[in-house]
Design a protein around this motif. Structure first.
Motif, PDB file in Angstrom:
ATOM      1  N   ARG A   1       3.980  10.817 -10.359  1.00 18.34           N
ATOM      2  CA  ARG A   1       5.246  10.396  -9.743  1.00 18.34           C
ATOM      3  C   ARG A   1       5.497   8.917 -10.000  1.00 18.34           C
ATOM      4  N   MET A   2       6.676   8.453  -9.553  1.00 20.06           N
ATOM      5  CA  MET A   2       7.072   7.065  -9.757  1.00 20.06           C
ATOM      6  C   MET A   2       7.561   6.435  -8.457  1.00 20.06           C
TER       7      MET A   2
ATOM      8  N   ASP B   1       0.821  -1.216   0.000  1.00 14.35           N
ATOM      9  CA  ASP B   1       0.000   0.000   0.000  1.00 14.35           C
ATOM     10  C   ASP B   1       0.854   1.266   0.000  1.00 14.35           C
ATOM     11  N   TYR B   2       1.786   1.340  -0.915  1.00 10.97           N
ATOM     12  CA  TYR B   2       2.680   2.500  -1.045  1.00 10.97           C
ATOM     13  C   TYR B   2       1.973   3.561  -1.874  1.00 10.97           C
TER      14      TYR B   2
ATOM     15  N   ALA C   1      -2.464  -2.317  -8.043  1.00 14.34           N
ATOM     16  CA  ALA C   1      -2.640  -0.877  -7.847  1.00 14.34           C
ATOM     17  C   ALA C   1      -4.119  -0.517  -7.839  1.00 14.34           C
ATOM     18  N   THR C   2      -4.428   0.592  -7.160  1.00  9.71           N
ATOM     19  CA  THR C   2      -5.810   1.060  -7.088  1.00  9.71           C
ATOM     20  C   THR C   2      -6.199   1.906  -8.292  1.00  9.71           C
ATOM     21  N   GLY C   3      -5.304   2.061  -9.231  1.00 10.64           N
ATOM     22  CA  GLY C   3      -5.564   2.818 -10.454  1.00 10.64           C
ATOM     23  C   GLY C   3      -4.575   2.384 -11.517  1.00 10.64           C
ATOM     24  N   PRO C   4      -4.631   3.034 -12.679  1.00 12.95           N
ATOM     25  CA  PRO C   4      -3.725   2.647 -13.760  1.00 12.95           C
ATOM     26  C   PRO C   4      -2.282   3.009 -13.443  1.00 12.95           C
ATOM     27  N   CYS C   5      -1.373   2.101 -13.818  1.00 11.75           N
ATOM     28  CA  CYS C   5       0.058   2.370 -13.627  1.00 11.75           C
ATOM     29  C   CYS C   5       0.834   1.715 -14.756  1.00 11.75           C
TER      30      CYS C   5
ATOM     31  N   CYS D   1      -5.841  11.980 -12.518  1.00 12.79           N
ATOM     32  CA  CYS D   1      -6.473  12.855 -11.530  1.00 12.79           C
ATOM     33  C   CYS D   1      -6.195  12.542 -10.066  1.00 12.79           C
ATOM     34  N   LYS D   2      -5.606  11.403  -9.733  1.00 11.57           N
ATOM     35  CA  LYS D   2      -5.509  11.057  -8.307  1.00 11.57           C
ATOM     36  C   LYS D   2      -4.273  10.229  -7.987  1.00 11.57           C
ATOM     37  N   ASN D   3      -3.961  10.151  -6.703  1.00  7.75           N
ATOM     38  CA  ASN D   3      -2.899   9.289  -6.198  1.00  7.75           C
ATOM     39  C   ASN D   3      -3.383   7.842  -6.248  1.00  7.75           C
ATOM     40  N   ILE D   4      -2.428   6.910  -6.315  1.00  7.45           N
ATOM     41  CA  ILE D   4      -2.791   5.497  -6.275  1.00  7.45           C
ATOM     42  C   ILE D   4      -1.981   4.792  -5.188  1.00  7.45           C
ATOM     43  N   LEU D   5      -2.525   3.683  -4.690  1.00  9.70           N
ATOM     44  CA  LEU D   5      -1.815   2.824  -3.753  1.00  9.70           C
ATOM     45  C   LEU D   5      -1.297   1.619  -4.529  1.00  9.70           C
ATOM     46  N   VAL D   6      -0.025   1.292  -4.297  1.00 10.77           N
ATOM     47  CA  VAL D   6       0.618   0.217  -5.041  1.00 10.77           C
ATOM     48  C   VAL D   6       1.196  -0.818  -4.068  1.00 10.77           C
TER      49      VAL D   6
END
Length: 70
Positions: free
Chosen positions: A14-15, A7-8, A33-37, A54-59
């Motif tokens: 950003r990367m 859950d980073y 991930a909680t979104g596209p990466c 549009c948003k941050n993601i958790l990876v």
């Protein structure tokens, strides 16, 4: 499976850099991930880029054992 990151938070645009420790190969990485990466590979590391507009993601990044197990 070994968990490298849990859950980073990867901010917008950003990367996350994952060093290639112990000869990790691209095929061994499991990225949730909680979104596209995007997963990009360089000589010394893998780069996981937040591709959401549009948003941050958790990876979460895990390494699968070379033997092909889970």
């Amino acid at each position: 499976m070994q968990v490298l990151y849990q859950d980073y938070l990867v901010p917008l645009g950003r990367m996350l850099f994952v060093e290639k420790e112990g000869g990790i190969k691209r095929e061994q990485l499991v990225v949730e991930a909680t979104g596209p990466c995007e997963v990009l590979e360089k000589e010394d590391c893998f780069m996981i880029r937040n591709a959401d507009c549009c948003k941050n993601i958790l990876v979460t990044v895990k390494v699968r054992e070379e033997g092909g197990g889970s």
